[in-house]
Design an enzyme around this catalytic site. Structure first.
Site, PDB file in Angstrom:
ATOM      1  N   SER A   1       0.826  -1.205   0.000  1.00  0.00           N
ATOM      2  CA  SER A   1       0.000   0.000   0.000  1.00  0.00           C
ATOM      3  C   SER A   1       0.863   1.258   0.000  1.00  0.00           C
ATOM      4  O   SER A   1       1.971   1.257   0.552  1.00  0.00           O
ATOM      5  CB  SER A   1      -0.891  -0.008   1.247  1.00  0.00           C
ATOM      6  N   PRO A   2       0.377   2.350  -0.598  1.00  0.00           N
ATOM      7  CA  PRO A   2       1.126   3.610  -0.539  1.00  0.00           C
ATOM      8  C   PRO A   2       1.327   4.046   0.911  1.00  0.00           C
ATOM      9  O   PRO A   2       0.375   4.081   1.695  1.00  0.00           O
ATOM     10  CB  PRO A   2       0.222   4.595  -1.285  1.00  0.00           C
TER      11      PRO A   2
ATOM     12  N   GLN B   1       1.352   6.760  -7.106  1.00  0.00           N
ATOM     13  CA  GLN B   1       0.131   7.410  -6.651  1.00  0.00           C
ATOM     14  C   GLN B   1       0.351   8.921  -6.714  1.00  0.00           C
ATOM     15  O   GLN B   1       1.237   9.457  -6.051  1.00  0.00           O
ATOM     16  CB  GLN B   1      -0.212   7.003  -5.216  1.00  0.00           C
TER      17      GLN B   1
ATOM     18  N   TYR C   1      -7.239  14.932   1.163  1.00  0.00           N
ATOM     19  CA  TYR C   1      -6.336  15.751   0.348  1.00  0.00           C
ATOM     20  C   TYR C   1      -7.151  16.480  -0.715  1.00  0.00           C
ATOM     21  O   TYR C   1      -8.383  16.422  -0.718  1.00  0.00           O
ATOM     22  CB  TYR C   1      -5.230  14.870  -0.230  1.00  0.00           C
TER      23      TYR C   1
ATOM     24  N   ARG D   1      -7.907   6.012  -5.674  1.00  0.00           N
ATOM     25  CA  ARG D   1      -8.136   5.737  -4.248  1.00  0.00           C
ATOM     26  C   ARG D   1      -9.179   6.713  -3.734  1.00  0.00           C
ATOM     27  O   ARG D   1      -9.070   7.914  -3.939  1.00  0.00           O
ATOM     28  CB  ARG D   1      -6.855   5.853  -3.432  1.00  0.00           C
TER      29      ARG D   1
ATOM     30  N   ARG E   1       1.208  -1.493   7.101  1.00  0.00           N
ATOM     31  CA  ARG E   1       2.061  -1.768   8.263  1.00  0.00           C
ATOM     32  C   ARG E   1       2.701  -3.156   8.234  1.00  0.00           C
ATOM     33  O   ARG E   1       3.854  -3.301   8.646  1.00  0.00           O
ATOM     34  CB  ARG E   1       1.266  -1.560   9.549  1.00  0.00           C
TER      35      ARG E   1
END
Length: 769
Positions: free
Chosen positions: A415-416, A494, A575, A623, A717
């Site tokens: 994952s980013p 991304q 964002y 996303r 993680r």
């Protein structure tokens, strides 16, 4: 709230105990407390008669029975003589029945359970007061050393002290009714009926040699359309029998003061107040589809009695009881919510092949997993895998997946993750090692962090960019390493813009905290700061929107020339583009604000501009935050609509995240907690999805993919903890096929090393001494 009562600290001897509620939990608690201290005076108040039994069968797990065996062998022996046991679960869908074995259930009639507990209480000298309302709680708290409130989901005790306990009661979307049939199912049976009014389901299981519990459940709108709202009890019973006549073999159903109801999930901030303590449904509830509320109540009683024996004061004992039980209950309630929401959304899965549908149902709560089910019934699980397309010996996570011209060798995505380690937006050696290591680690797709399209679009001074030639050259170096040294691994970029969440410190210096110096101006859909100390952004107008759109397109063109295999547009987490999508952050009154269609306008313009310059054969994903986790914000319904809009503009997949849009969000955390949003989007739109959110084990990945809830799984993680997570997942499953490849220098480590024995803590099975 009733008046607060000051109760002095008392020794745990608790000479006088009052129990409000004569259900299984209250009776069992009374019996345990009296058995442990025969000098205790224990009184139980039950408003109903001893033979007023509501419901039919009760299911208990082997773990619960083990606790009963150690705590009270007399009760255990009596139960053993009554139990009906079975191992199979049958799922009947569109006339096809699939059976999964090895599950292990034990059930008995609720009436017989209460009779056993009545007999045990009387033999111990407990006073049982039937057809008697308990005295006011305040009086009991003064007159008794301990008051146990086991008065059920509608607890008047909980209501009387609501300001102390802090209850939350949530009603759900399905109606259900408890019935019985005078024959024994030979398994736990789930049967689906697709009617002209909508989908209905039957949950059935035996509780005696000649009797079964039958629960009929459906969504509220289906219940009303079918006319149940206008039927009396007997008419409802007869109609249920007709709908599920095949499951019942034409036999009749019967009721016992049965009424249609909606399930209520009860949660309390606290479980005790002075010498008053909540137990069972008064404290918490869990949907019947994952087991019995009786199980939780009995386990509560066991823990409460044990803590009273082990702790020197009542206050310490009640605190220990809650500390011991709360995590267990929370875990059960998370599983129960996942299960009840699956049944609420049952219509989404009707198109699935029968075996996959059965697997999906069996794993709906996330407690039964692919690996667990394989241990229980290897034949059934192997059949599901074959239908899915897994080659022999290939776990679902190592099957390939195609997006446009890109075929991923497995279903694992790194994952980013923002690293905050770039200098002037230039990724350096850290990024080379970070991304290179994870590509070597076996994942099918490795994603960069959010790469910013301008210097002003950075979150922090350490964020990477793709708005200069120097940055592009550095990215080209990283991509070259991945393609050369980790053949078969794809790398995606991304692209994003910080919007109102920029000009902040590095994460470890203060997440979302504004810079103390060197700030740059922020822009957003509307001039709303993210937090109380955040900079207020400037609202963007047409000329600036055009400039930013072109910045995205320019960055995408650089990304294509660098050699990235996939591009993802970041429209999540508050964002810039996400800020346009949410009504909480977009208060515009022009063509870019208001309805969801208008809030989508600028993100779609950016998507179109990027898709125009991005090579046709390479996939492009988006996303999104499928929910804002905040009142007045986007919900799962808007998440579906947003995904559908991007799909219409050519998105190849949606990376389904959630939240981080507003600072005062209230997420519902838990294992795989965001995957239901991906699941829903996949089934409602037909668009491939990437699931994220606390997916931590390869077993979870296999389960989600095989059940059809997602196409790819992105893990963050776990890949920070173990860069070679995917390689190790292959080794632990004994997989050596084409879905993953050990780099030649690492092959000597492809076998899991031996470790010392680690004994995990055992669940409580005795009262202690």
């Amino acid at each position: 709230m009733a008046g607060a009562i000051a109760v002095p600290a008392r020794p745990c001897a608790s000479a006088r105990v009052a129990v409000i509620g004569g259900g299984p939990g209250g009776l069992y608690a009374a019996a345990l407390l009296k058995r442990l201290d025969p000098d205790r005076e224990v009184t139980v108040w039950e408003r109903n008669a001893p033979d007023d039994i509501f419901g039919f069968g009760v299911v208990l797990s082997d773990e619960t029975l083990g606790g009963i065996e150690h705590a009270d062998p007399v009760v255990y022996a009596a139960l053993q003589d009554e139990f009906v046991r079975w191992d199979d679960i049958d799922i009947v869908h569109r006339g096809v029945r699939h059976t999964s074995g090895g599950h292990g259930f034990a059930a008995l009639g609720r009436r017989r359970l209460l009779e056993i507990l009545h007999e045990r209480c009387r033999s111990l000298g407990i006073e049982l007061r039937f057809r008697a309302e308990a005295p006011p709680v305040a009086e009991l708290m003064t007159a008794y050393d301990l008051v146990v409130a086991a008065d059920g989901v509608h607890s008047s005790t909980r209501a009387a002290y609501a300001e102390v306990f802090g209850p939350s009661v949530e009603e759900h979307r399905c109606r259900y009714i408890w019935l019985a049939a005078d024959f024994a199912f030979d398994s736990f049976r789930f049967e689906i009926a697709e009617t002209e009014h909508g989908v209905m389901q039957l949950h059935g299981y035996p509780f005696a040699a000649d009797a079964s519990t039958v629960i009929v459940e459906m969504r509220e709108e289906v219940w009303r359309a079918a006319g149940f709202a206008d039927l009396d009890e007997q008419e409802s019973v007869e109609l249920c029998g007709k709908i599920f006549t095949d499951a019942l073999g034409g036999r009749q159903l019967r009721s016992n003061k049965s009424t249609w109801t909606t399930f209520r999930t009860v949660v309390n901030d606290r479980w005790s107040h002075g010498n008053l303590v909540l137990l069972g449904d008064a404290a918490h509830t869990a949907h019947f589809s994952i087991g019995s509320g009786t199980k939780l109540a009995v386990e509560d009683a066991l823990a409460l009695a044990a803590c009273l024996e082990e702790r020197p004061t009542l206050a310490e004992a009640l605190a220990a009881y809650e500390e011991e039980r709360r995590p267990v209950v929370a875990s059960t309630q998370r599983a129960a919510r996942a299960s009840l929401e699956w049944f609420e959304s049952l219509g989404l899965y009707l198109h699935q092949p029968a075996r996959q549908f059965a697997f999906n149902l069996l794993t709906r709560s996330r407690r039964v997993t692919h690996d667990n089910l394989r241990l229980r019934d290897a034949h059934f699980t192997a059949a599901v895998e074959r239908e899915f397309g897994c080659p022999p010996g290939t776990p679902p996570m190592f099957t390939p997946f195609r997006l446009r011209g890109l075929t991923l060798r497995n279903r694992v995505v790194v994952s980013p993750m923002d690293m905050y380690s770039a200098v002037d937006g230039v990724p350096g050696d850290f990024h080379l090692v970070h991304l290179g290591a994870r590509a070597l680690g076996g994942a099918g797709l490795v994603m960069t962090e959010m790469v910013c399209v301008s210097a002003e679009g950075r979150i922090t001074p350490g964020c990477a960019g793709l708005y200069s030639h120097r940055q592009a050259e550095s990215w080209r170096r990283i991509i070259g390493f991945v393609h050369a040294q980790a053949p078969g691994a794809a790398i995606g970029v991304q692209l994003g813009h910080c919007g109102r969440k920029g000009s902040t410190k590095l994460m470890w210096e203060g997440i979302d905290e504004p810079l103390e110096e060197g700030n740059w101006p922020l822009v957003a859909a509307s001039p709303i700061p993210y937090g109380p100390r955040s900079q207020t952004p400037r609202q963007l107008f047409r000329a600036q929107l055009t400039d930013i759109r072109e910045q995205f397109a320019a960055a995408a063109l650089r990304a294509a020339r660098c050699g990235f295999d996939l591009l993802e547009l970041h429209c999540a987490h508050g964002y810039l583009l996400s800020g346009f999508l949410s009504p909480l952050t977009n208060r515009r009154t022009d063509a870019y604000g208001g309805s969801l269609e208008r809030r989508l306008r600028f993100p779609l313009e950016v998507f179109d501009a990027v898709r125009t310059v991005w090579p046709e054969e390479r996939p492009m994903t988006v996303r999104i935050s499928a929910t804002d986790w905040a009142e007045g914000g986007n919900t799962g319904d808007e998440g579906v609509a947003i995904a559908r809009a991007f799909a219409a503009h050519g998105a190849d997949a949606v990376d389904v995240s959630a939240g981080q849009v507003v600072a005062d969000e209230e997420p519902e955390y838990g294992r795989s907690y965001q995957t239901p949003f991906a699941d829903r989007i996949r089934h409602e739109t037909g668009l491939p999805v990437i699931a994220v959110g606390a997916i931590s084990s390869w077993d979870d990945v296999n389960s989600l993919i095989l059940a059809g809830r997602t196409d790819l799984c992105a893990l963050a993680r776990p890949h920070l903890y173990d860069p070679h997570w995917t390689l190790h997942a292959a080794a632990e499953q004994g997989y050596e096929g084409p879905g993953v490849a050990w780099p030649r220098p690492y092959r000597a480590g492809s076998r899991r090393p031996q470790t010392g024995r680690v004994d995990a803590p055992k669940p409580r099975r005795s009262l202690g001494t």
